[in-house]
Design a protein around this motif. Structure first.
Motif, PDB file in Angstrom:
ATOM      1  N   ARG A 487      38.156  54.794  24.743  1.00  0.00           N
ATOM      2  CA  ARG A 487      38.480  56.181  25.108  1.00  0.00           C
ATOM      3  C   ARG A 487      38.293  57.199  23.966  1.00  0.00           C
ATOM      4  NH1 ARG A 487      40.680  56.389  29.993  1.00  0.00           N
ATOM      5  NH2 ARG A 487      41.579  54.495  30.888  1.00  0.00           N
ATOM      6  N   PRO A 488      37.095  57.298  23.398  1.00  0.00           N
ATOM      7  CA  PRO A 488      36.868  58.357  22.412  1.00  0.00           C
ATOM      8  C   PRO A 488      36.674  59.698  23.107  1.00  0.00           C
ATOM      9  CG  PRO A 488      34.830  57.190  22.792  1.00  0.00           C
ATOM     10  CD  PRO A 488      35.877  56.491  23.617  1.00  0.00           C
ATOM     11  N   THR A 489      36.829  60.780  22.345  1.00  0.00           N
ATOM     12  CA  THR A 489      36.498  62.111  22.862  1.00  0.00           C
ATOM     13  C   THR A 489      34.994  62.276  22.784  1.00  0.00           C
ATOM     14  OG1 THR A 489      38.596  62.980  22.053  1.00  0.00           O
ATOM     15  CG2 THR A 489      36.861  64.576  22.575  1.00  0.00           C
ATOM     16  N   LEU A 490      34.371  62.611  23.925  1.00  0.00           N
ATOM     17  CA  LEU A 490      32.916  62.744  23.984  1.00  0.00           C
ATOM     18  C   LEU A 490      32.560  64.205  24.176  1.00  0.00           C
ATOM     19  CD1 LEU A 490      32.088  59.707  26.329  1.00  0.00           C
ATOM     20  CD2 LEU A 490      32.055  59.772  23.829  1.00  0.00           C
ATOM     21  N   HIS A 491      31.564  64.643  23.394  1.00  0.00           N
ATOM     22  CA  HIS A 491      31.133  66.044  23.479  1.00  0.00           C
ATOM     23  C   HIS A 491      29.616  66.116  23.373  1.00  0.00           C
ATOM     24  CE1 HIS A 491      30.810  70.322  22.938  1.00  0.00           C
ATOM     25  NE2 HIS A 491      30.325  70.180  21.703  1.00  0.00           N
ATOM     26  N   LEU A 501      22.412  63.955  22.821  1.00  0.00           N
ATOM     27  CA  LEU A 501      23.123  63.797  21.546  1.00  0.00           C
ATOM     28  C   LEU A 501      24.602  64.056  21.836  1.00  0.00           C
ATOM     29  CD1 LEU A 501      20.729  65.642  19.044  1.00  0.00           C
ATOM     30  CD2 LEU A 501      20.844  63.196  19.556  1.00  0.00           C
ATOM     31  N   VAL A 502      25.412  63.020  21.701  1.00  0.00           N
ATOM     32  CA  VAL A 502      26.829  63.111  22.066  1.00  0.00           C
ATOM     33  C   VAL A 502      27.673  62.773  20.842  1.00  0.00           C
ATOM     34  CG1 VAL A 502      28.661  62.250  23.570  1.00  0.00           C
ATOM     35  CG2 VAL A 502      26.317  62.464  24.437  1.00  0.00           C
ATOM     36  N   LEU A 503      28.592  63.674  20.499  1.00  0.00           N
ATOM     37  CA  LEU A 503      29.553  63.398  19.436  1.00  0.00           C
ATOM     38  C   LEU A 503      30.733  62.615  20.017  1.00  0.00           C
ATOM     39  CD1 LEU A 503      29.832  66.635  17.261  1.00  0.00           C
ATOM     40  CD2 LEU A 503      29.050  64.364  16.532  1.00  0.00           C
ATOM     41  N   ALA A 504      31.045  61.503  19.369  1.00  0.00           N
ATOM     42  CA  ALA A 504      32.178  60.683  19.822  1.00  0.00           C
ATOM     43  C   ALA A 504      33.210  60.613  18.708  1.00  0.00           C
ATOM     44  CB  ALA A 504      31.699  59.291  20.193  1.00  0.00           C
TER      45      ALA A 504
END
Length: 509
Positions: A487-491, A501-504
């Motif tokens: 459950r990381p925060t995905l952006h 390109l997704v920041l986790a």
């Protein structure tokens, strides 16, 4: 001046005059290897893979186990290539030029070793083998390609030189010293590429039996030299196998049986795969010495020629065996790549040099002009690869694009989530070399593998914040589904070459 001193002076002057071309060849060869070394970015898959593994060694301090990333080991090759690149990066800094320095030096060293061969193959023009190798298209153009094969060529050449020095001595050098040099070269070759590094042993044994008997083979195994080979060549294998017991099965099954007898690596396998990949390399790669090469090989088809060479224990016969036997093995093997043939351009240079003893004048203005024009053309090809060719596999270009799209974003690693089924596909598709330019660890994860979710979550948790490059072919919900357990925060940041390109970010508990 005394008669003896005068004679010595004349001999020295004559030697310098006769061998003056070799210094020019070595200088040109070294410059040719160094020019444009850093101009072209690392290309996938091999260049990025080798440099990425060297950076992982430097970052982790673990020089025993090669690895692509903090979690992905890579034992497909022994560590010599990674050690050499890591040493260069440590000495000269993390840049493309430093990554390729060992290859320019290897090219120059090969030319120097060929000069020592030349004193036996073409004594009137000992520089001829160096000239042929330095200006043949294939060795010249591969002199700045990050691979195992350029280093392997140096070590195999050193090994065979030891055998040649023991078999055809020029000075009163003890035979055992040549054999010890041979086993040292084979130890380094074995640490570079494993069993393929020992291929020149087959022509050495064949020549020894064909021109002598089995006792000649027994004499090759100098006790000190063989112990040197075992200590240098096998110590890393022993230590690695003790730490990773599954390695023995992996080496024998995947790296020996798999590469030789199966098409598991998808490298030009099949009945005619060898012709598709090796014939162009030999035809184009030996230019502009086609006449010398064809003439040297044609000599062996003359009636009675083979018997005469056998009776003379001719070094030309050995050079022919050194070329033909490994080439046959490469053709029979089901794993085939162009660079596999690079070491065979050394015996090709030796055979060609024997034809240049007569009728070739390097002091001719016409000859020098043609050679200069040819070298300029080869350098132009390298320049085009560096500046005119926009390769999609250029890792420096890829890293620049990613850095531009994610400017201001904070992440500690890059994870490439690939749409494939196995670890070998991940090795081939992941641009490992972007690590050199982004200065961040790179992970490759196969989205279809059973443990993909565990791998992805482990990487995110280890790094805290990661940039995930999601392959465009994956379903839109693939990333969320795979990270459900951690459950990381995905952006979503941006799109790069149609990939997301997704920041986790791993939540802090």
């Amino acid at each position: 001046m005394s008669a003896i001193h005068k004679r010595s002076h004349l001999v020295d002057t004559g030697w310098v005059k006769t061998n003056r071309p070799v210094w020019v060849i070595l200088l040109v060869g070294l410059c040719a290897g160094l020019i444009l070394q850093g101009s072209r970015g690392l290309w996938s898959p091999d260049e990025g893979r080798y440099v990425g593994a060297a950076l992982q060694m430097l970052g982790s301090g673990n020089f025993l186990a090669p690895a692509y990333s903090p979690t992905e080991l890579n034992f497909s090759k022994p560590p010599m290539t990674y050690w050499v690149i890591a040493a260069s990066l440590k000495l000269f800094g993390n840049n493309t030029w430093a990554a390729r320095i060992p290859y320019a030096l290897s090219f120059g060293t090969t030319l120097a070793l060929l000069f020592l061969f030349g004193r036996r193959v073409s004594p009137r023009k000992p520089w001829a083998p160096s000239l042929v190798y330095a200006t043949s298209a294939f060795p010249f153009l591969t002199a700045n390609v990050v691979s195992t094969d350029v280093l392997l060529t140096v070590f195999e050449t050193l090994a065979v030189l030891g055998f040649v020095m023991a078999t055809w001595p020029v000075h009163e050098l003890p035979r055992r010293q040549g054999l010890r040099l041979m086993w040292l070269g084979f130890a380094l070759a074995f640490l570079t590429k494993g069993p393929p590094g020992l291929l020149p042993l087959l022509p050495i044994v064949t020549f020894s039996v064909f021109c002598g008997d089995w006792r000649s083979v027994r004499r090759l195994f100098d006790p000190v030299g063989f112990v040197l080979f075992m200590v240098i060549g096998f110590s890393w294998y022993a230590m690695a196998a003790l730490r990773y017991p599954w390695l023995i099965h992996y080496f024998l099954h995947d790296e020996v049986y798999g590469r030789i007898f199966t098409s598991m690596h998808g490298r030009h396998a099949g009945a005619i795969g060898w012709a598709q990949i090796y014939v162009p390399v030999l035809v184009v790669g030996t230019f502009p010495w086609w006449t010398a090469v064809s003439g040297a090989l044609g000599e062996f088809f003359r009636p009675g020629r083979l018997r005469k060479l056998r009776n003379e224990r001719s070094i030309q016969l050995f050079a022919a065996l050194w070329l033909v036997i490994p080439l046959l093995i490469f053709c029979l093997s089901q794993s085939r790549l162009p660079l596999y043939l690079l070491p065979l351009f050394v015996p090709l240079a030796l055979l060609s040099a024997s034809r240049l003893e007569t009728g070739f004048d390097i002091h001719s203005n016409r000859t020098r002009g043609l050679l200069l024009g040819w070298v300029i053309l080869l350098l132009s090809i390298k320049g085009y690869a560096a500046y005119g060719l926009s390769a999609k596999d250029d890792n420096r270009r890829a890293a620049g694009e990613i850095a531009s799209l994610t400017a201001g974003a904070d992440y500690a690693a890059v994870i490439f989530l690939e749409d494939n089924l196995d670890s070998y596909a991940v090795e081939e598709q992941t641009p490992w070399g972007v690590r050199l330019y982004l200065d961040k660890p790179v992970y490759g994860v196969s989205a279809r593998s059973p443990d993909a979710a565990a791998q992805l979550c482990a990487a995110i948790q280890a790094q805290g914040r990661a940039l995930i490059v999601v392959n465009q072919a994956l379903p839109a919900t693939a990333l969320e589904t795979m990270t459900r357990s951690c459950r990381p925060t995905l952006h979503l940041v941006e799109r790069w070459r149609s990939n997301e390109l997704v920041l986790a970010q791993q939540p802090i508990l």
